[in-house]
Design a protein around this motif. Sequence first.
Motif, PDB file in Angstrom:
ATOM      1  N   UNK A 124       0.878  -1.079  -0.102  1.00 16.54           N
ATOM      2  CA  UNK A 124      -0.030   0.029  -0.112  1.00 16.54           C
ATOM      3  C   UNK A 124       0.810   1.152  -0.109  1.00 16.54           C
ATOM      4  N   UNK A 125       0.525   2.119   1.132  1.00 14.28           N
ATOM      5  CA  UNK A 125       1.547   3.357   1.032  1.00 14.28           C
ATOM      6  C   UNK A 125       2.611   3.151   2.198  1.00 14.28           C
ATOM      7  N   UNK A 126       2.793   1.861   2.655  1.00 10.46           N
ATOM      8  CA  UNK A 126       4.063   1.593   3.325  1.00 10.46           C
ATOM      9  C   UNK A 126       5.179   1.110   2.446  1.00 10.46           C
ATOM     10  N   UNK A 127       6.369   1.336   2.896  1.00  6.42           N
ATOM     11  CA  UNK A 127       7.834   1.195   2.191  1.00  6.42           C
ATOM     12  C   UNK A 127       8.762   0.684   2.972  1.00  6.42           C
ATOM     13  N   UNK A 128       9.532  -0.231   2.491  1.00  5.50           N
ATOM     14  CA  UNK A 128      10.530  -0.631   3.295  1.00  5.50           C
ATOM     15  C   UNK A 128      11.853  -1.101   2.237  1.00  5.50           C
ATOM     16  N   UNK A 129      12.886  -1.469   2.730  1.00  6.06           N
ATOM     17  CA  UNK A 129      14.162  -1.795   1.713  1.00  6.06           C
ATOM     18  C   UNK A 129      14.482  -3.498   2.551  1.00  6.06           C
ATOM     19  N   UNK A 130      14.428  -4.303   1.563  1.00  6.97           N
ATOM     20  CA  UNK A 130      15.003  -5.598   2.002  1.00  6.97           C
ATOM     21  C   UNK A 130      16.578  -5.683   1.229  1.00  6.97           C
ATOM     22  N   UNK A 131      17.302  -6.130   2.006  1.00  4.32           N
ATOM     23  CA  UNK A 131      18.843  -6.310   1.760  1.00  4.32           C
ATOM     24  C   UNK A 131      19.201  -7.650   2.000  1.00  4.32           C
ATOM     25  N   UNK A 132      19.535  -8.469   0.995  1.00  2.00           N
ATOM     26  CA  UNK A 132      20.022  -9.745   1.001  1.00  2.00           C
ATOM     27  C   UNK A 132      21.481  -9.574   1.044  1.00  2.00           C
TER      28      UNK A 132
END
Length: 392
Positions: free
Chosen positions: A292-300
């Motif tokens: 939705x309007x929520x964001x994040x960053x996945x770092x492998x």
Amino acid sequence: MKNKFDIFNDMKIDENEFEEITLSNEEKDKMKKRMKSKIKNKKKVNYKKYIAVAGVPLLIAGSIAMTSETTWAYIEEIGKQIEILLGRKEEEFNVYKVSVNQTIEQDGIKLNLKELMLDDGQIILSMNMDYSNFDYEKLNADEESLMLNICNVSVNDLMYAGIGYSISQEPLKGEKQKNLLIKGDLVDIDTDGDFVGDTPYELLDNIETDKDYKIKIEFNELCYETNEINEENKNNIVGSGEYESVDQSDTGEFNIGSYPLDLQFETTINGANIIKDTKVCKINKKINIKDGNKKGILTIEEARVSPVSVKVKYTFESDDINEMYEPVLMAKDENGKELLSSSGGTGKGNVVYLKSEIDLKGNEKKITIIPKAYNGTMYKPMKEESIEINIK
């Protein structure tokens, strides 16, 4: 951080994809008895002490594919050889493990450490617990629920304190004994003496190949369930829980007890072979996640490939960390078959630090890691962000 297991309440499964197996009453009883023994108890002294029993239906579903006379006989040998429970060839890990065969005893609890194996990021133990001389009835303890807690593992002067672990146990028929296979995480060492792991430390990256290391394993309690609190056990009760069967026909509550132990094993092991056969693949790939309007960053960050499994380190960072489900990782072999995996981690501020362990069968040449992000209703694979890892 939201509980990602809530989504399983609405999961739809195509039953036509699975072979129908008819179970005898004896096999059904065995499954009921084993449902608690397969619980993964990822303990941390500075986190909630006991796992949510809501995870039990998932574990039962995972064991359905293993129900036959041949398989039951196979499972009952898990305490004798590490490879068997891991689904590998007998003696396949001989060059990585040591035969210990030490026995220690306290208050009628007799433990035998049969084998020990050092793996990347973890220690694997094959054990037997004999409680025939332990008065568990005095505590109103449920016999089937008796479970050890491994608290600390020391390697020379390094202490991995309050470690997380998983345990599989199988009662020996006609005996008050259980064969155990324990996998203990070697993640954070205790540097200030407070018995809490505070500093990440990759053991295989730091030990010498031409040196033997002293291993000490400490067990500090025997956990159990009880439905009755009395004068004998009231001081041992440390928590409570609820259970529910898959078909919701059986529900109830139970109390969790803790009986103190002070039992230690000591042995030595050389890590030369497991170091030689473990490789680290640096990835450092960042993936934008939206819900939705929520964001994040996945770092492998990296994948560490050992003969037993692939451990993938990754983080998830978001200003909305408490309102989002963290991404998960799935893996497939070169034939497109999904591999069994499990994950866990800790959080600090707006970052969650995670590790996923992908079990190997021993014949994989490469695997594909696929991130999955929650889109508001379900986890959706992000195939465009897939990562290939060469195993051989």
